[in-house]
Design an enzyme around this catalytic site. Structure first.
Site, PDB file in Angstrom:
ATOM      1  N   GLY A 162       7.580  -1.068  26.439  1.00  8.83           N
ATOM      2  CA  GLY A 162       6.413  -0.225  26.174  1.00  8.83           C
ATOM      3  C   GLY A 162       5.222  -0.644  27.023  1.00  8.83           C
ATOM      4  N   THR A 163       5.076  -1.930  27.234  1.00  2.43           N
ATOM      5  CA  THR A 163       3.950  -2.426  28.027  1.00  2.43           C
ATOM      6  C   THR A 163       4.003  -1.854  29.437  1.00  2.43           C
ATOM      7  OG1 THR A 163       3.907  -4.469  26.742  1.00  2.43           O
ATOM      8  CG2 THR A 163       2.837  -4.526  28.912  1.00  2.43           C
TER       9      THR A 163
ATOM     10  N   ASN B 275      -0.241  -0.612  15.471  1.00  2.00           N
ATOM     11  CA  ASN B 275       0.778  -1.626  15.187  1.00  2.00           C
ATOM     12  C   ASN B 275       0.360  -2.634  14.125  1.00  2.00           C
ATOM     13  OD1 ASN B 275      -0.931  -2.037  17.597  1.00  2.00           O
ATOM     14  ND2 ASN B 275      -0.178  -4.121  17.472  1.00  2.00           N
TER      15      ASN B 275
ATOM     16  N   SER C 152       9.237   2.421  23.403  1.00  2.00           N
ATOM     17  CA  SER C 152       9.910   1.150  23.684  1.00  2.00           C
ATOM     18  C   SER C 152      11.247   1.116  22.943  1.00  2.00           C
ATOM     19  CB  SER C 152       8.992   0.030  23.190  1.00  2.00           C
ATOM     20  OG  SER C 152       9.626  -1.214  23.329  1.00  2.00           O
TER      21      SER C 152
ATOM     22  N   HIS D 265      13.167  -1.611  22.061  1.00  2.00           N
ATOM     23  CA  HIS D 265      13.473  -2.671  21.088  1.00  2.00           C
ATOM     24  C   HIS D 265      12.784  -2.467  19.740  1.00  2.00           C
ATOM     25  CE1 HIS D 265       9.827  -5.395  21.221  1.00  2.00           C
ATOM     26  NE2 HIS D 265       9.586  -4.648  22.278  1.00  2.00           N
TER      27      HIS D 265
ATOM     28  N   THR E 297      17.190  -1.114  40.210  1.00  2.00           N
ATOM     29  CA  THR E 297      18.427  -0.599  39.611  1.00  2.00           C
ATOM     30  C   THR E 297      18.224  -0.372  38.121  1.00  2.00           C
ATOM     31  OG1 THR E 297      19.720  -1.753  41.275  1.00  2.00           O
ATOM     32  CG2 THR E 297      20.880  -1.113  39.251  1.00  2.00           C
TER      33      THR E 297
ATOM     34  N   CYS F 204       2.504  -9.334  18.399  1.00  2.00           N
ATOM     35  CA  CYS F 204       2.452  -9.408  19.853  1.00  2.00           C
ATOM     36  C   CYS F 204       1.397 -10.383  20.310  1.00  2.00           C
ATOM     37  CB  CYS F 204       2.167  -8.033  20.446  1.00  2.00           C
ATOM     38  SG  CYS F 204       3.609  -6.991  20.321  1.00  2.00           S
TER      39      CYS F 204
HETATM   40  N1  PLP Z   1       2.048  -0.597  22.104  1.00  2.00           N
HETATM   41  C1  PLP Z   1       2.140  -0.853  20.797  1.00  2.00           C
HETATM   42  C2  PLP Z   1       1.388  -0.007  19.830  1.00  2.00           C
HETATM   43  C3  PLP Z   1       2.934  -1.921  20.342  1.00  2.00           C
HETATM   44  O1  PLP Z   1       3.005  -2.188  19.036  1.00  2.00           O
HETATM   45  C4  PLP Z   1       3.624  -2.703  21.284  1.00  2.00           C
HETATM   46  C5  PLP Z   1       4.414  -3.875  20.850  1.00  2.00           C
HETATM   47  O2  PLP Z   1       4.288  -4.342  19.747  1.00  2.00           O
HETATM   48  C6  PLP Z   1       3.522  -2.362  22.645  1.00  2.00           C
HETATM   49  C7  PLP Z   1       2.719  -1.311  23.023  1.00  2.00           C
HETATM   50  C8  PLP Z   1       4.267  -3.133  23.680  1.00  2.00           C
HETATM   51  O3  PLP Z   1       5.636  -2.816  23.637  1.00  2.00           O
HETATM   52  P1  PLP Z   1       6.719  -3.775  24.306  1.00  2.00           P
HETATM   53  O4  PLP Z   1       6.877  -4.944  23.397  1.00  2.00           O
HETATM   54  O5  PLP Z   1       7.952  -2.933  24.391  1.00  2.00           O
HETATM   55  O6  PLP Z   1       6.190  -4.142  25.629  1.00  2.00           O
END
Ligand code: PLP
Length: 386
Positions: free
Chosen positions: A72-73, A152, A202, A204, A240, A328
């Protein structure tokens, strides 16, 4: 053996067995490079095509609108930096909120250092953004607005459709980016119906593998790539493709969206019984809107007089896993900007835990966790007052 109760699903999830099985098969049998012209490449390419069809079906778009990333990042970075670089001649102004994930906040900070002007909008006591504030903030030189779908830390769900409408009414050229990392798989999101141009998800967080992510780019929206190389994915994300990961992410999304209403009923029932029980513990406060006003899977609890870290480890002793604030950021102790933004009292900032569920949890998990809190909280308070 005491069983594990995993309630940190907003940090990451356990992979669905079907996903692990599919990935294993691809690793061992369909391991070709999708860019290769021979049979093994064609096999891998087919897996990507099938994944694209599933994911595009869910988002009601075409596979051409999807870019696969590592998380997601990366999706948030590609959306924001990519859009900013593609449109910098239109202006140098971006709008976001104060409660975004660091994947957005830090990206905005980076662009600020590159000379962009950033407007950071506040939220109300439940973490909600007022679409009128967005309307006021958008200007002729605003290139992009970035608002998360689901927070989150407290599970606030932003009024995305109203925000999308407000942006486009004020400036049709302003792009709308939505961080849907905590929403994908738990809410029906049709980007075109909410005027969303860019949407990040994302793998995971939805019972697929770590190292997988997705960016939806609406038809006609131009962004610049931020990774350079062999030109895969139309040059938008060289490297890839993670074939097994992408196929697994599509399978997980397909499973979740195939029974979304049923799962939401289950998650909300668990949420309601748990919050009803723990809010009867004196000085325990559930942050955010009650019931279906918040996301089904995120429960933020302020437990006055008990440090979050202490409570987390006391629960861990019983094999119950939760997080302190936002996982996170938990490697870097900090005061949560989200909790501060919703006006959380100073004495609760350090005393807030996040319990986050998934479809793999059961009512029994929630009952055990509630009972553990009923027992542990008064005990820890007794010690901390001595
Ligand atoms: N955005 C939100 C709202 C999240 O909660 C998170 C991860 O907790 C992310 C972005 C980042 O996702 P990733 O861990 O897949 O990089």
């Amino acid at each position: 053996m005491e069983r594990e109760i995993y309630l940190d699903n907003s940090a990451t999830t356990r992979v669905f067995p079907e996903v692990a099985e599919l990935m294993n098969r691809i690793y061992l049998e369909e391991y070709g490079n999708p860019s290769s012209m021979h049979h093994k490449g064609v096999e891998a390419e087919r897996e990507l095509r099938l994944a694209g069809e599933t994911l595009a079906g869910i988002l009601k778009c075409t596979p051409k609108n999807l870019i696969y990333t590592s998380c997601g990042t990366e999706s948030d970075n590609l959306a924001i930096i990519g859009a900013a670089r593609a449109a910098s001649r239109r202006g140098k102004h971006l709008v976001t909120t104060v409660i975004e994930h660091p994947a957005v906040l830090e990206t905005m900070k980076y662009l600020e250092g590159e000379g962009w002007e950033i407007t950071r909008l506040p939220v109300d006591g439940n973490g909600l953004l007022d679409p009128e504030d967005v309307r006021r903030a958008v200007r002729p030189d605003t290139v992009l607005v970035s608002v998360m779908h689901t927070n989150n830390e407290i599970g606030a769900r932003e009024p995305i459709a109203e925000i999308g409408a407000a942006i486009k009414e004020k400036n049709p050229e302003t792009l709308f980016h939505v961080d849907a990392v905590q929403a994908f798989g738990k809410a029906r999101i049709i980007p075109s119906e909410c005027r969303i141009d860019l949407l990040a998800a994302s793998g995971h967080k939805i019972h697929a593998a770590k190292g997988t992510g997705l960016l939806y780019v609406a038809p006609g929206v131009r962004i610049r790539n931020i990774i350079y190389g062999g030109g895969q994915q139309g040059g938008m994300r060289s490297g890839t493709e993670n074939v097994a990961g992408i196929a697994g992410m599509a399978l997980a999304a397909g499973i979740l969206y195939g029974k979304l209403d049923e799962d939401l009923d289950k998650l909300y029932t668990m949420r309601e019984s748990f919050t009803a029980r723990v809010s009867r513990i004196p000085d325990v406060h559930v942050n955010g809107l009650p019931g279906r006003g918040s996301a089904p899977q995120v429960i933020s609890l302020s437990v006055r007089g008990v440090r979050a870290e202490v409570l987390l480890h006391a629960l861990e002793d019983r094999k119950i896993y939760v997080s302190a604030g936002s996982a996170c950021a938990s490697n870097h102790p900090h005061v949560s900007e989200t909790l501060r933004a919703i006006g959380c009292p100073a004495e609760d900032l350090d005393s807030t835990i996040r319990v986050s569920t998934s479809v793999m949890n059961t009512q029994e998990d929630m009952d055990c966790a509630a009972q553990a809190l009923e027992e542990i909280v008064p005990m820890l308070r007794r010690y901390s007052r001595q």
